[in-house]
Design a protein around this motif. Structure first.
Motif, short mmCIF file in Angstrom:
data_model
loop_
_atom_site.label_atom_id
_atom_site.label_comp_id
_atom_site.label_asym_id
_atom_site.label_seq_id
_atom_site.Cartn_x
_atom_site.Cartn_y
_atom_site.Cartn_z
N MET A 1 -41.97 45.59 -36.76
CA MET A 1 -41.70 44.78 -37.94
C MET A 1 -42.41 45.35 -39.18
O MET A 1 -42.18 44.91 -40.28
CB MET A 1 -42.13 43.35 -37.68
N ALA A 2 -43.27 46.34 -39.00
CA ALA A 2 -44.00 46.90 -40.13
C ALA A 2 -43.06 47.68 -41.04
O ALA A 2 -42.06 48.24 -40.60
CB ALA A 2 -45.13 47.79 -39.63
N SER A 3 -43.41 47.72 -42.30
CA SER A 3 -42.61 48.43 -43.29
C SER A 3 -42.72 49.94 -43.08
O SER A 3 -43.63 50.44 -42.42
CB SER A 3 -43.09 48.08 -44.69
N ALA A 4 -41.79 50.66 -43.69
CA ALA A 4 -41.82 52.13 -43.61
C ALA A 4 -43.10 52.67 -44.24
O ALA A 4 -43.69 53.64 -43.73
CB ALA A 4 -40.60 52.71 -44.31
N ALA A 5 -43.57 52.04 -45.31
CA ALA A 5 -44.81 52.49 -45.96
C ALA A 5 -46.00 52.35 -45.03
O ALA A 5 -46.86 53.23 -44.95
CB ALA A 5 -45.04 51.71 -47.26
N PHE A 6 -46.04 51.25 -44.29
CA PHE A 6 -47.14 51.06 -43.34
C PHE A 6 -47.02 52.02 -42.18
O PHE A 6 -48.02 52.58 -41.72
CB PHE A 6 -47.20 49.61 -42.85
N GLU A 7 -45.81 52.24 -41.69
CA GLU A 7 -45.60 53.18 -40.59
C GLU A 7 -46.05 54.58 -41.00
O GLU A 7 -46.58 55.33 -40.18
CB GLU A 7 -44.15 53.20 -40.13
N ALA A 8 -45.86 54.94 -42.26
CA ALA A 8 -46.32 56.25 -42.75
C ALA A 8 -47.84 56.33 -42.67
O ALA A 8 -48.40 57.39 -42.32
CB ALA A 8 -45.83 56.48 -44.18
N ILE A 9 -48.53 55.24 -42.98
CA ILE A 9 -49.99 55.22 -42.87
C ILE A 9 -50.40 55.37 -41.41
O ILE A 9 -51.31 56.15 -41.08
CB ILE A 9 -50.57 53.93 -43.49
N VAL A 10 -49.71 54.68 -40.51
CA VAL A 10 -50.01 54.79 -39.07
C VAL A 10 -49.85 56.25 -38.63
O VAL A 10 -50.70 56.79 -37.92
CB VAL A 10 -49.10 53.85 -38.24
N GLU A 11 -48.77 56.88 -39.05
CA GLU A 11 -48.54 58.29 -38.69
C GLU A 11 -49.63 59.19 -39.25
O GLU A 11 -50.12 60.09 -38.55
CB GLU A 11 -47.17 58.75 -39.18
N ASP A 12 -50.03 58.96 -40.49
CA ASP A 12 -51.11 59.75 -41.07
C ASP A 12 -52.40 59.58 -40.27
O ASP A 12 -53.13 60.54 -40.03
CB ASP A 12 -51.35 59.37 -42.53
N PHE A 13 -52.68 58.35 -39.86
CA PHE A 13 -53.89 58.07 -39.10
C PHE A 13 -53.89 58.82 -37.77
O PHE A 13 -54.95 59.22 -37.28
CB PHE A 13 -54.04 56.57 -38.86
N GLU A 14 -52.72 59.01 -37.17
CA GLU A 14 -52.64 59.71 -35.90
C GLU A 14 -53.10 61.16 -36.02
O GLU A 14 -53.58 61.75 -35.06
CB GLU A 14 -51.22 59.64 -35.34
N PHE A 15 -52.96 61.74 -37.21
CA PHE A 15 -53.38 63.12 -37.43
C PHE A 15 -54.86 63.24 -37.79
O PHE A 15 -55.43 64.32 -37.73
CB PHE A 15 -52.54 63.77 -38.53
N LEU A 16 -55.46 62.14 -38.19
CA LEU A 16 -56.88 62.14 -38.56
C LEU A 16 -57.70 61.81 -37.33
O LEU A 16 -57.62 60.70 -36.82
CB LEU A 16 -57.13 61.13 -39.68
N GLU A 17 -58.48 62.75 -36.87
CA GLU A 17 -59.13 62.58 -35.59
C GLU A 17 -60.41 61.75 -35.62
O GLU A 17 -60.71 61.05 -34.67
CB GLU A 17 -59.40 63.94 -34.96
N ARG A 84 -50.93 46.03 -48.79
CA ARG A 84 -49.74 46.09 -49.66
C ARG A 84 -48.62 46.88 -48.97
O ARG A 84 -47.46 46.49 -49.04
CB ARG A 84 -50.09 46.71 -51.01
N ALA A 85 -48.99 47.97 -48.31
CA ALA A 85 -47.99 48.75 -47.59
C ALA A 85 -47.37 47.92 -46.47
O ALA A 85 -46.18 48.05 -46.18
CB ALA A 85 -48.62 50.03 -47.03
N LEU A 86 -48.16 47.06 -45.87
CA LEU A 86 -47.68 46.22 -44.76
C LEU A 86 -46.76 45.10 -45.25
O LEU A 86 -45.73 44.83 -44.63
CB LEU A 86 -48.88 45.64 -44.00
N PHE A 87 -47.10 44.46 -46.36
CA PHE A 87 -46.40 43.25 -46.77
C PHE A 87 -45.44 43.39 -47.95
O PHE A 87 -44.45 42.67 -48.00
CB PHE A 87 -47.42 42.16 -47.12
N ASN A 88 -45.75 44.23 -48.91
CA ASN A 88 -44.93 44.27 -50.12
C ASN A 88 -43.51 44.68 -49.81
O ASN A 88 -43.26 45.61 -49.05
CB ASN A 88 -45.52 45.22 -51.17
N GLY A 89 -42.58 43.95 -50.40
CA GLY A 89 -41.16 44.24 -50.23
C GLY A 89 -40.49 43.46 -49.11
O GLY A 89 -39.28 43.54 -48.94
N LEU A 90 -41.27 42.69 -48.37
CA LEU A 90 -40.68 41.89 -47.30
C LEU A 90 -40.08 40.61 -47.87
O LEU A 90 -40.63 40.04 -48.82
CB LEU A 90 -41.74 41.49 -46.28
N PRO A 91 -38.99 40.13 -47.27
CA PRO A 91 -38.54 38.79 -47.63
C PRO A 91 -39.67 37.80 -47.35
O PRO A 91 -40.37 37.93 -46.33
CB PRO A 91 -37.35 38.54 -46.69
#
Length: 136
Positions: A1-17, A84-91
């Motif tokens: 249910m997370a926004s694309a912006a939040f998913e991008a942060i999750v992906e970035d975090f996966e690369f940061l060890e 903001r990445a998680l919530f902004n833009g949601l209905p």
């Protein structure tokens, strides 16, 4: 249910060890965020329960939720940017359905924030949820 912006942060975090890199990343997210206008830093927008000064200014336009925020602490400003990445833009009706604690846990934040910062994050999430619930 997370926004694309939040998913991008999750992906970035996966690369940061290590956590220090993640911490810097969160701070950079906060630095990239436009500051909240001083006129909006009023008692009505202040979030209680945070160790630092925190203001959230929500908006609902055409049924879509968004908010601006600011803090005097850089890590908290970064957490606001992540929220903001998680919530902004949601209905607005979907905001309450987001399990923000679980989504934030995907970033490993729960293990690395002080108890005061964790309480502040929880207070911000509760404020977002209550504002959205009032408008849904």
């Amino acid at each position: 249910m997370a926004s694309a912006a939040f998913e991008a942060i999750v992906e970035d975090f996966e690369f940061l060890e290590d956590w220090e890199d993640r911490y810097r990343y969160v701070i950079e997210q906060g630095r990239a965020m436009a500051p909240l206008d001083d006129a909006l830093k009023v008692p009505a927008t202040k979030v209680d329960g945070c160790a630092s000064q925190v203001w959230l200014h929500p908006r609902i336009e055409s049924g879509v939720f968004s908010f601006e925020g600011d803090s005097d602490a850089m890590i908290v400003r970064g957490l606001i940017a992540v929220l903001r990445a998680l919530f902004n833009g949601l209905p607005v009706a979907e905001v309450a359905r987001v399990d923000a604690r679980s989504e934030m846990a995907r970033l490993g934040l729960n293990d690395h924030l002080s108890s005061q910062r964790s309480n502040g994050l929880r207070a911000m999430i509760e404020r977002i949820g209550s504002v959205a619930a009032e408008q849904a």
